[in-house]
Design an enzyme around this catalytic site. Structure first.
Site, PDB file in Angstrom:
ATOM      1  N   ASP A   1     -39.505   8.379  40.746  1.00 28.49           N
ATOM      2  CA  ASP A   1     -40.917   8.507  40.377  1.00 28.49           C
ATOM      3  C   ASP A   1     -41.862   8.034  41.475  1.00 28.49           C
ATOM      4  OD1 ASP A   1     -40.024   9.419  37.907  1.00 28.49           O
ATOM      5  OD2 ASP A   1     -39.955   7.388  37.098  1.00 28.49           O
TER       6      ASP A   1
ATOM      7  N   LYS B   1     -42.478  12.207  44.511  1.00 26.60           N
ATOM      8  CA  LYS B   1     -41.792  13.253  45.299  1.00 26.60           C
ATOM      9  C   LYS B   1     -42.375  14.623  44.977  1.00 26.60           C
ATOM     10  CE  LYS B   1     -37.910  12.002  43.404  1.00 26.60           C
ATOM     11  NZ  LYS B   1     -38.342  10.800  42.685  1.00 26.60           N
TER      12      LYS B   1
ATOM     13  N   GLY C   1     -38.260  14.215  36.540  1.00 29.63           N
ATOM     14  CA  GLY C   1     -39.587  14.652  36.100  1.00 29.63           C
ATOM     15  C   GLY C   1     -40.492  14.587  37.310  1.00 29.63           C
ATOM     16  N   HIS C   2     -40.773  15.739  37.907  1.00 27.69           N
ATOM     17  CA  HIS C   2     -41.569  15.792  39.135  1.00 27.69           C
ATOM     18  C   HIS C   2     -42.924  16.408  38.816  1.00 27.69           C
ATOM     19  CE1 HIS C   2     -37.692  15.745  41.796  1.00 27.69           C
ATOM     20  NE2 HIS C   2     -37.797  14.718  40.993  1.00 27.69           N
TER      21      HIS C   2
ATOM     22  N   GLN D   1     -34.641  11.536  41.609  1.00 24.22           N
ATOM     23  CA  GLN D   1     -34.379  10.094  41.489  1.00 24.22           C
ATOM     24  C   GLN D   1     -34.698   9.380  42.814  1.00 24.22           C
ATOM     25  OE1 GLN D   1     -31.449  12.215  40.149  1.00 24.22           O
ATOM     26  NE2 GLN D   1     -32.907  12.412  38.498  1.00 24.22           N
TER      27      GLN D   1
HETATM   28  P1  GDP Z   1     -41.511  11.981  41.119  1.00 25.48           P
HETATM   29  O1  GDP Z   1     -40.480  11.900  40.063  1.00 25.48           O
HETATM   30  O2  GDP Z   1     -41.138  11.218  42.346  1.00 25.48           O
HETATM   31  O3  GDP Z   1     -41.927  13.388  41.448  1.00 25.48           O
HETATM   32  O4  GDP Z   1     -42.808  11.245  40.540  1.00 25.48           O
HETATM   33  P2  GDP Z   1     -43.430  11.441  39.072  1.00 25.48           P
HETATM   34  O5  GDP Z   1     -44.118  12.755  39.011  1.00 25.48           O
HETATM   35  O6  GDP Z   1     -42.423  11.139  38.033  1.00 25.48           O
HETATM   36  O7  GDP Z   1     -44.448  10.231  39.035  1.00 25.48           O
HETATM   37  C1  GDP Z   1     -45.482  10.110  39.958  1.00 25.48           C
HETATM   38  C2  GDP Z   1     -46.811  10.114  39.198  1.00 25.48           C
HETATM   39  O8  GDP Z   1     -47.845   9.669  40.046  1.00 25.48           O
HETATM   40  C3  GDP Z   1     -47.231  11.491  38.724  1.00 25.48           C
HETATM   41  O9  GDP Z   1     -47.959  11.342  37.534  1.00 25.48           O
HETATM   42  C4  GDP Z   1     -48.149  11.983  39.844  1.00 25.48           C
HETATM   43  O10 GDP Z   1     -49.107  12.929  39.398  1.00 25.48           O
HETATM   44  C5  GDP Z   1     -48.822  10.695  40.236  1.00 25.48           C
HETATM   45  N1  GDP Z   1     -49.207  10.575  41.642  1.00 25.48           N
HETATM   46  C6  GDP Z   1     -48.547  11.030  42.737  1.00 25.48           C
HETATM   47  N2  GDP Z   1     -49.173  10.612  43.859  1.00 25.48           N
HETATM   48  C7  GDP Z   1     -50.232   9.871  43.450  1.00 25.48           C
HETATM   49  C8  GDP Z   1     -51.247   9.117  44.137  1.00 25.48           C
HETATM   50  O11 GDP Z   1     -51.293   9.031  45.354  1.00 25.48           O
HETATM   51  N3  GDP Z   1     -52.145   8.447  43.355  1.00 25.48           N
HETATM   52  C9  GDP Z   1     -52.131   8.489  42.006  1.00 25.48           C
HETATM   53  N4  GDP Z   1     -53.035   7.803  41.336  1.00 25.48           N
HETATM   54  N5  GDP Z   1     -51.188   9.194  41.330  1.00 25.48           N
HETATM   55  C10 GDP Z   1     -50.255   9.849  42.047  1.00 25.48           C
HETATM   56  P1  IMO Z   2     -37.242  11.468  39.164  1.00 22.63           P
HETATM   57  O1  IMO Z   2     -36.572  12.609  39.893  1.00 22.63           O
HETATM   58  C1  IMO Z   2     -36.804   7.508  37.411  1.00 22.63           C
HETATM   59  C2  IMO Z   2     -32.924   6.600  35.606  1.00 22.63           C
HETATM   60  C3  IMO Z   2     -32.832   6.406  34.113  1.00 22.63           C
HETATM   61  C4  IMO Z   2     -31.712   5.387  34.048  1.00 22.63           C
HETATM   62  C5  IMO Z   2     -30.771   5.868  35.144  1.00 22.63           C
HETATM   63  C6  IMO Z   2     -29.618   6.742  34.665  1.00 22.63           C
HETATM   64  O2  IMO Z   2     -38.354  11.893  38.281  1.00 22.63           O
HETATM   65  O3  IMO Z   2     -37.607  10.390  40.132  1.00 22.63           O
HETATM   66  P2  IMO Z   2     -29.528   9.296  33.886  1.00 22.63           P
HETATM   67  O4  IMO Z   2     -30.223  10.007  32.770  1.00 22.63           O
HETATM   68  O5  IMO Z   2     -29.810   9.834  35.234  1.00 22.63           O
HETATM   69  O6  IMO Z   2     -28.055   9.139  33.641  1.00 22.63           O
HETATM   70  O7  IMO Z   2     -30.114   7.784  33.838  1.00 22.63           O
HETATM   71  O8  IMO Z   2     -31.571   6.602  36.046  1.00 22.63           O
HETATM   72  N1  IMO Z   2     -33.515   7.881  36.036  1.00 22.63           N
HETATM   73  C7  IMO Z   2     -34.735   7.995  36.597  1.00 22.63           C
HETATM   74  N2  IMO Z   2     -35.699   7.067  36.804  1.00 22.63           N
HETATM   75  N3  IMO Z   2     -37.005   8.780  37.819  1.00 22.63           N
HETATM   76  C8  IMO Z   2     -36.033   9.706  37.644  1.00 22.63           C
HETATM   77  O9  IMO Z   2     -36.106  10.942  38.169  1.00 22.63           O
HETATM   78  C9  IMO Z   2     -34.857   9.347  36.965  1.00 22.63           C
HETATM   79  N4  IMO Z   2     -33.737  10.017  36.594  1.00 22.63           N
HETATM   80  C10 IMO Z   2     -32.931   9.104  36.053  1.00 22.63           C
HETATM   81  O10 IMO Z   2     -34.046   5.899  33.593  1.00 22.63           O
HETATM   82  O11 IMO Z   2     -32.183   4.119  34.404  1.00 22.63           O
HETATM   83 MG    MG Z   3     -40.312  11.412  38.040  1.00 24.86          MG
END
Ligand code: GDP
Ligand code: IMO
Ligand code: MG
Length: 432
Positions: free
Chosen positions: A13, A16, A40-41, A225
């Site tokens: 999270d 990416k 979840g991207h 991840q």
């Molecule tokens: P990922 O799994 O690495 O793709 O990240 P996620 O999408 O799960 O979580 C990142 C969250 O931060 C999302 O809600 C993005 O929309 C948000 N986000 C990404 N870059 C920024 C930033 O520079 N500032 C803020 N405030 N939010 C951001």
């Molecule tokens: P993105 O790509 C954050 C965590 C779960 C748990 C562990 C194992 O959005 O960054 P799993 O379901 O993979 O067997 O769970 O990994 N986890 C993540 N945490 N971002 C993710 O994906 C994750 N995918 C799995 O919360 O701790």
């Molecule tokens: Mg994510």
């Protein structure tokens, strides 16, 4: 022949999705190489957040071809739902835009049941997984009883593979109450119906990707991840079941290490983690709540609140090492506005010793005390900044100190979730 790998440098999270979305403007092909629907991207599409779980974040750019590589585990039901969701938003999803590796493994309906079973309340096996069946699918892959995407092209072979997989789980199924036991024929029919729709998307992506790389196409490999969740390098056993690091980009796509030209690590300006496992810089109380609310730190897949803490340079330095990062992107700098001071963990204290490298044992990591360096904060909101020079000097100083501590250039910082909020850092290396 630029082949750029994007990986998470923390526990997932890191942002990416948003970075891939920005970089995909210049990519021909975007590839997911590991993980499954646990990811979840988030990208901003037509002003709204859009969370992608299986399909690469490049899909919103009409000029890209997206690939689900051999290292991904694919829940066909989740994939079809995601394809429909994208179509409902007007995004073009067709076999010329999405290719699925014939070598990728399938998450079957009962993999989710297996995942949930070990997560039962009170279970000592509990990891806080996303319960998407990802771990059990990889178990079957390594145990050589998995069902692969290519099997969808041959109904008889699919039946046989499914039979083997069922046999392998007989003891587990028999322990379930009769009404919960998976029914072989119902599952075969369900998978065959998915096969009908997915068949045109199936390809030998390994050969295709290598041909495209040789033809000079720009390829972006999108990790899911993060390094702290890598099955080898992360906080085992509190990890996911795949190699989330740069080596996984090769084994999960079929592109060899000699074709990778850059590795970009993504890190937040602070740290978050979802699920169980050690987290040295985790904050409790009002500071943690404040970071969570300001950064909207709730899981894009499960909606769970994310644990929050200060930036951990020990973890990110380790991530730079195991991924061979040629640059980093530092995200969510805007979230740190308004604190009188901000902290960065530079080392760990463990029973009187100072550790500057990331320990392998979770029992050590669970006991360490972070050694913090305190930097001056800044009051100004950053979300409107559109260039490095518009950042307040203390925010610039924070970024520079992070660069020194982790020992790799920071190519970009982001101050908001949109593409326009990604700022280039002066004198940073060119990624493409
Ligand atoms: P990922 O799994 O690495 O793709 O990240 P996620 O999408 O799960 O979580 C990142 C969250 O931060 C999302 O809600 C993005 O929309 C948000 N986000 C990404 N870059 C920024 C930033 O520079 N500032 C803020 N405030 N939010 C951001
Ligand atoms: P993105 O790509 C954050 C965590 C779960 C748990 C562990 C194992 O959005 O960054 P799993 O379901 O993979 O067997 O769970 O990994 N986890 C993540 N945490 N971002 C993710 O994906 C994750 N995918 C799995 O919360 O701790
Ligand atoms: Mg994510």
């Amino acid at each position: 022949m630029p082949v750029l790998v994007v990986v998470g440098a923390q526990w997932g999270d890191e942002g990416k999705g948003a970075m891939v979305d920005m970089l995909a403007q210049e990519a021909d092909i975007v590839v997911r190489f590991q993980g499954g629907a646990n990811a979840g991207h988030t990208v901003i599409y037509r002003g709204q957040p859009l969370a992608l779980h299986l399909i690469p974040a490049g899909i919103t750019h009409e000029h890209t071809v997206c690939v689900l590589g051999n290292g991904v585990v694919i829940d066909p039901k989740a994939l079809l739902e995601e394809m429909e969701k994208l179509r409902s938003l007007g995004i073009h999803v067709s076999p010329d835009r999405l290719k699925i590796s014939d070598r990728a493994h399938l998450t079957l309906p009962y993999h989710r049941i297996l995942d949930a079973a070990r997560e039962m309340a009170g279970s000592r096996l509990r990891l806080g997984t996303t319960r998407r069946g990802v771990g059990p699918t990889y178990v079957d892959k390594v145990d050589r009883v998995g069902v692969r995407v290519g099997d969808l092209q041959h109904p008889e072979r699919l039946r046989e593979k499914l039979q083997i997989n069922f046999e392998h789980k007989r003891a587990f199924f028999n322990a379930l109450p009769p009404e919960e036991r998976p029914d072989f024929n119902a599952i075969l029919d369900e998978i065959l119906s998915y096969a009908e729709v997915l068949r045109p998307y199936i390809a030998d992506t390994v050969t295709w990707l290598n041909q495209q790389a040789d033809a000079g196409k720009r390829i972006l490999l999108e990790g899911a991840q993060g390094t702290g969740l890598d099955v080898d390098f992360g906080t085992y056993p509190f990890v996911t079941s795949s190699n989330t690091t740069a080596g996984g980009a090769c084994t999960g796509s079929g592109l060899p290490p000699t074709k990778i030209t850059e590795v970009l690590g993504i890190t937040k300006a602070y740290t978050t983690r979802v699920g169980e496992g050690p987290f040295p810089t985790e904050l409790q109380g009002s500071l943690a709540v404040h970071l969570r609310e300001k950064g909207r730190e709730y899981g894009a897949t499960t909606g769970r609140p994310r644990r929050c803490g200060w930036f951990d340079a020990v973890l990110v330095r380790y991530a730079v090492m195991v991924n061979g990062c040629t640059a980093l992107a530092l995200t969510k700098l805007d979230v740190l506005s308004g604190y009188p001071e901000v902290k960065v963990c530079v080392a760990y204290r463990f029973r009187g010793d100072t550790l500057t490298t990331f320990p392998a044992e979770v029992c050590v990591l669970g006991e360490v005390e972070p050694v913090y360096e305190t930097l001056p904060g800044w009051d100004e909101p950053l979300s409107h900044c559109r260039s490095w020079s518009q950042l307040p000097s203390h925010a610039q100083r924070f970024v520079e100190r992070v660069r020194e501590l982790v020992g790799t250039p920071i190519a970009m910082v982001s101050v908001g979730p949109e593409r326009e909020a990604v700022l280039s850092v002066p004198n940073a290396p060119n990624l493409w």
